[in-house]
Write a protein that holds these residues in place. Structure first.
Motif, PDB file in Angstrom:
ATOM      1  N   ALA A   1       7.836  36.122  10.129  1.00 38.35           N
ATOM      2  CA  ALA A   1       8.954  37.064  10.173  1.00 38.35           C
ATOM      3  C   ALA A   1       8.680  38.177  11.163  1.00 38.35           C
ATOM      4  N   GLU A   2       7.430  38.645  11.227  1.00 39.59           N
ATOM      5  CA  GLU A   2       7.089  39.708  12.158  1.00 39.59           C
ATOM      6  C   GLU A   2       7.363  39.277  13.591  1.00 39.59           C
ATOM      7  N   SER A   3       7.067  38.019  13.920  1.00 38.05           N
ATOM      8  CA  SER A   3       7.250  37.565  15.289  1.00 38.05           C
ATOM      9  C   SER A   3       8.713  37.617  15.691  1.00 38.05           C
ATOM     10  N   ARG A   4       9.602  37.494  14.712  1.00 37.41           N
ATOM     11  CA  ARG A   4      11.018  37.568  15.020  1.00 37.41           C
ATOM     12  C   ARG A   4      11.522  39.009  14.955  1.00 37.41           C
ATOM     13  N   VAL A   5      11.052  39.770  13.939  1.00 38.28           N
ATOM     14  CA  VAL A   5      11.565  41.108  13.742  1.00 38.28           C
ATOM     15  C   VAL A   5      11.018  42.076  14.779  1.00 38.28           C
ATOM     16  N   ASP A   6       9.758  41.931  15.142  1.00 39.73           N
ATOM     17  CA  ASP A   6       9.117  42.890  16.032  1.00 39.73           C
ATOM     18  C   ASP A   6       8.923  42.271  17.411  1.00 39.73           C
ATOM     19  N   ALA A   7      10.032  41.843  18.018  1.00 38.19           N
ATOM     20  CA  ALA A   7       9.935  41.069  19.246  1.00 38.19           C
ATOM     21  C   ALA A   7       9.646  41.923  20.470  1.00 38.19           C
TER      22      ALA A   7
ATOM     23  N   PRO B   1      18.004  44.480  15.425  1.00 44.63           N
ATOM     24  CA  PRO B   1      16.817  43.746  14.969  1.00 44.63           C
ATOM     25  C   PRO B   1      16.888  42.241  15.186  1.00 44.63           C
ATOM     26  N   ILE B   2      17.975  41.766  15.774  1.00 45.16           N
ATOM     27  CA  ILE B   2      18.175  40.321  15.942  1.00 45.16           C
ATOM     28  C   ILE B   2      17.574  39.864  17.272  1.00 45.16           C
ATOM     29  N   PRO B   3      16.759  38.817  17.260  1.00 45.50           N
ATOM     30  CA  PRO B   3      16.157  38.322  18.501  1.00 45.50           C
ATOM     31  C   PRO B   3      17.208  37.934  19.537  1.00 45.50           C
ATOM     32  N   GLU B   4      16.832  38.044  20.793  1.00 46.98           N
ATOM     33  CA  GLU B   4      17.763  37.739  21.878  1.00 46.98           C
ATOM     34  C   GLU B   4      18.246  36.300  21.832  1.00 46.98           C
ATOM     35  N   GLU B   5      17.399  35.385  21.354  1.00 48.61           N
ATOM     36  CA  GLU B   5      17.800  33.979  21.316  1.00 48.61           C
ATOM     37  C   GLU B   5      18.959  33.730  20.349  1.00 48.61           C
ATOM     38  N   PHE B   6      19.196  34.695  19.453  1.00 51.31           N
ATOM     39  CA  PHE B   6      20.300  34.565  18.503  1.00 51.31           C
ATOM     40  C   PHE B   6      21.398  35.589  18.780  1.00 51.31           C
ATOM     41  N   GLY B   7      21.459  36.063  20.013  1.00 49.74           N
ATOM     42  CA  GLY B   7      22.535  36.957  20.418  1.00 49.74           C
ATOM     43  C   GLY B   7      22.278  38.415  20.157  1.00 49.74           C
ATOM     44  N   GLY B   8      21.030  38.779  19.829  1.00 47.31           N
ATOM     45  CA  GLY B   8      20.730  40.157  19.502  1.00 47.31           C
ATOM     46  C   GLY B   8      20.081  40.918  20.639  1.00 47.31           C
ATOM     47  N   ALA B   9      19.660  42.148  20.331  1.00 45.52           N
ATOM     48  CA  ALA B   9      19.042  43.015  21.328  1.00 45.52           C
ATOM     49  C   ALA B   9      17.536  42.819  21.395  1.00 45.52           C
TER      50      ALA B   9
ATOM     51  N   ALA C   1      15.234  44.109  19.479  1.00 49.05           N
ATOM     52  CA  ALA C   1      14.460  45.308  19.154  1.00 49.05           C
ATOM     53  C   ALA C   1      13.826  45.128  17.775  1.00 49.05           C
ATOM     54  N   THR C   2      13.738  46.185  16.971  1.00 51.05           N
ATOM     55  CA  THR C   2      13.111  46.103  15.659  1.00 51.05           C
ATOM     56  C   THR C   2      13.944  46.878  14.642  1.00 51.05           C
ATOM     57  N   PHE C   3      13.517  46.802  13.380  1.00 52.12           N
ATOM     58  CA  PHE C   3      14.187  47.581  12.343  1.00 52.12           C
ATOM     59  C   PHE C   3      13.861  49.071  12.461  1.00 52.12           C
ATOM     60  N   ALA C   4      12.867  49.434  13.267  1.00 54.52           N
ATOM     61  CA  ALA C   4      12.618  50.851  13.522  1.00 54.52           C
ATOM     62  C   ALA C   4      13.804  51.471  14.246  1.00 54.52           C
ATOM     63  N   GLU C   5      14.423  50.714  15.144  1.00 56.05           N
ATOM     64  CA  GLU C   5      15.615  51.212  15.836  1.00 56.05           C
ATOM     65  C   GLU C   5      16.807  51.291  14.877  1.00 56.05           C
ATOM     66  N   THR C   6      16.910  50.310  13.979  1.00 59.67           N
ATOM     67  CA  THR C   6      17.954  50.374  12.960  1.00 59.67           C
ATOM     68  C   THR C   6      17.784  51.618  12.102  1.00 59.67           C
ATOM     69  N   ALA C   7      16.543  51.948  11.757  1.00 57.25           N
ATOM     70  CA  ALA C   7      16.282  53.147  10.962  1.00 57.25           C
ATOM     71  C   ALA C   7      16.712  54.405  11.703  1.00 57.25           C
ATOM     72  N   ALA C   8      16.492  54.448  13.012  1.00 56.53           N
ATOM     73  CA  ALA C   8      16.926  55.607  13.798  1.00 56.53           C
ATOM     74  C   ALA C   8      18.448  55.757  13.748  1.00 56.53           C
ATOM     75  N   VAL C   9      19.147  54.628  13.797  1.00 56.79           N
ATOM     76  CA  VAL C   9      20.608  54.653  13.690  1.00 56.79           C
ATOM     77  C   VAL C   9      21.030  55.138  12.303  1.00 56.79           C
ATOM     78  N   LEU C  10      20.382  54.634  11.273  1.00 56.56           N
ATOM     79  CA  LEU C  10      20.743  55.003   9.903  1.00 56.56           C
ATOM     80  C   LEU C  10      20.497  56.487   9.639  1.00 56.56           C
ATOM     81  N   GLU C  11      19.462  57.045  10.234  1.00 59.48           N
ATOM     82  CA  GLU C  11      19.223  58.479  10.052  1.00 59.48           C
ATOM     83  C   GLU C  11      20.398  59.288  10.586  1.00 59.48           C
ATOM     84  N   GLU C  12      20.910  58.904  11.752  1.00 51.17           N
ATOM     85  CA  GLU C  12      22.045  59.630  12.319  1.00 51.17           C
ATOM     86  C   GLU C  12      23.331  59.400  11.533  1.00 51.17           C
TER      87      GLU C  12
END
Length: 370
Positions: free
Chosen positions: A5-11, A67-75, A77-88
Motif C-alpha cells: 500500500a505504501e508503494s501506491r500511496v507514497d508514490a 493520493p491516487i497514483p498517476e497510472e489510475f488517473g491521479g496526481a 502525491a500522498t495523503f499528506a497533501e490530502t491532509a493539507a487540503v482538509l486543514e484548510e
C-alpha cells in the motif's frame, strides 16, 4: 499500512514548500468562492453539498486525485497533501466530500488490486463520482453493520460521511477482524439512503441500508479496518486543527472589537491569558497532527500510536478551543447567527468519529498492559 500500500500511496515525495503552496491555493479559493453565507446555504440544501465548490476543487486543483497514483488517473502525491487540503477546508467548514472521498480512496488503495483500482479510481480522481466509505455499525466503528453472503450485502451502515451525495459506495462488511471490502453503485436495487438529522450541520451524515444488494467484492489484506482507522484518525486530526485555528481567529477578532466598561475586552489580561492558552493548544495540535500524517504517509511503524494520539489530543484541543471561544464571545456566541457555534458543534461531532477519545485511550491502555 502494508509495504504494498505504501508503494501506491507514497508514490511521489512532495516538498514542504509545495504542500504549503497547495494549502494557500485552497485557502484562496475558499475565501473567494465559499464564504459563510454560501456554506450555510449548502448545509440546508438537498443534498447537503456545495456542488459548485466541489467541482472547482476537483477540476482546478485536483483535490480528489491527490493520493491516487498517476497510472489510475491521479496526481501521484500522498495523503499528506490530502491532509493539507482538509486543514484548510476545516477552517471554513466547507460542506464538500473531500474527507469521505479520501477514505473511500484509501480503502481501494489498501486492497492493492490493480484491476479494481483501474476501474474505480479514475472517476473518483476527476470528481465525476463521489465515493464514500460505509463502515460503522450499531456499535460504532468497532464492527461493520453490513454482512456479505455470496456477494450480496445485507445490513445497515451508520454515520456514513456525505452518504446522501455519494455515487459510489465502498462497503466494509463482516466482523471486526474479518472484514471484507465491496463496491456498489449508490443507485443499485436494494440500497436505501436516509439522510440523518445532525447537530453539526456542516457534516452531512446518512444511514445506508442494504437489502441483498449485489456488489463487487474487492480482495483485501489483513487488518483492513485497523489500517483504515489509523489513516482516518490522522486525516481527521488535520481537519480539526483547521477548525480550531479558525475558532481562535474568530475569538481574537471579536475581542479586538467588543467593548466593555469602556475598554476593548481583548486588552483585559485575564482574557489574553485564555487566548494564549488557546493558541498553545492549536499549535501543539498542529504539531502532533502533522507528525501522525507524515508517519502514515511514509509507513512509519509508529503510525498507529501517533494517529491514535493525534485523534485524542486534537479532539480534546478542538473542543476546548471552541468552548473557550463560546465563553469569550459571551451571549452572541450561542446564537445561530454567529459562526463560532458552528465550530463548537463541529468540534463535538468530529470527536465522536472512529471511536471517541476515551475509548481510544482505554484501548491503548489495554495494549500497554497486555
Amino acid at each position: 499500512m502494508t509495504d504494498t500500500a505504501e508503494s501506491r500511496v507514497d508514490a511521489t515525495p512532495i516538498s514542504a514548500e509545495e504542500r504549503e503552496a497547495l494549502a494557500e491555493a485552497i485557502r484562496d479559493l475558499v475565501d473567494r468562492r465559499a464564504d459563510s453565507a454560501s456554506a450555510r446555504a449548502a448545509m440546508t440544501a438537498t443534498p447537503r453539498l456545495d456542488r459548485g465548490l466541489w467541482t472547482t476543487l476537483c477540476t482546478e486543483i485536483g483535490v480528489a486525485s491527490l493520493p491516487i497514483p498517476e497510472e489510475f488517473g491521479g496526481a501521484g502525491a500522498t495523503f499528506a497533501e490530502t491532509a493539507a487540503v482538509l486543514e484548510e477546508l476545516g477552517r471554513a467548514l466547507s460542506p464538500v466530500p473531500v474527507f469521505a472521498s479520501a477514505l473511500a480512496t484509501a480503502a481501494v488503495l489498501l486492497a492493492d488490486d490493480a484491476d479494481i483500482s483501474r476501474a474505480l479510481l479514475p472517476d473518483i480522481a476527476s470528481g465525476q463520482r463521489i465515493a464514500t466509505l460505509c463502515w460503522a455499525g450499531p456499535d460504532g466503528w468497532a464492527r461493520p453493520g453490513v454482512t456479505a453472503d455470496a456477494g450480496l450485502l445485507t445490513g445497515t451502515a451508520d454515520y456514513v460521511l456525505d452518504g446522501e451525495s455519494a455515487d459510489l459506495l465502498i462497503v466494509l462488511a463482516g466482523g471486526a477482524d474479518t472484514a471484507t471490502l465491496h463496491a456498489v453503485d449508490a443507485t443499485a436495487a436494494g440500497v436505501t439512503v436516509v439522510p440523518l438529522p445532525v447537530v453539526d450541520p456542516s457534516r452531512p451524515l446518512a444511514r445506508i441500508e442494504f437489502d441483498e444488494v449485489a456488489a463487487q467484492t474487492i480482495s483485501s489484506g489483513p487488518d483492513l479496518t485497523g489500517r483504515l482507522r489509523t489513516l482516518a484518525w490522522a486525516l481527521l486530526s488535520a481537519e480539526q486543527v483547521g477548525g480550531a485555528a479558525a475558532a481562535l481567529e474568530l475569538t481574537v477578532d471579536y475581542t479586538k472589537s467588543r467593548k466593555q466598561f469602556g475598554r476593548i475586552i481583548g486588552s483585559f489580561q485575564a482574557l489574553k491569558h485564555r487566548m494564549a492558552d488557546m493558541y498553545a493548544l492549536v499549535e501543539t495540535a498542529r504539531s502532533i497532527s502533522r507528525a501522525a500524517v507524515a508517519a502514515v504517509a511514509s509507513g512509519d511503524p509508529n503510525a498507529d500510536e501517533l494517529a491514535a494520539a493525534a485523534h485524542v489530543y486534537c479532539s480534546e484541543a478542538f473542543t476546548t478551543v471552541t468552548g473557550e471561544g463560546i465563553q469569550l464571545h459571551g451571549g452572541i456566541g450561542i446564537t445561530a447567527e454567529h459562526d463560532i457555534q458552528l465550530y463548537f458543534k463541529r468540534a463535538h461531532g468530529s470527536a465522536q468519529l472512529f471511536g471517541q477519545p476515551h475509548e481510544v485511550v482505554a484501548e491503548l491502555n489495554r495494549v500497554v498492559l497486555r
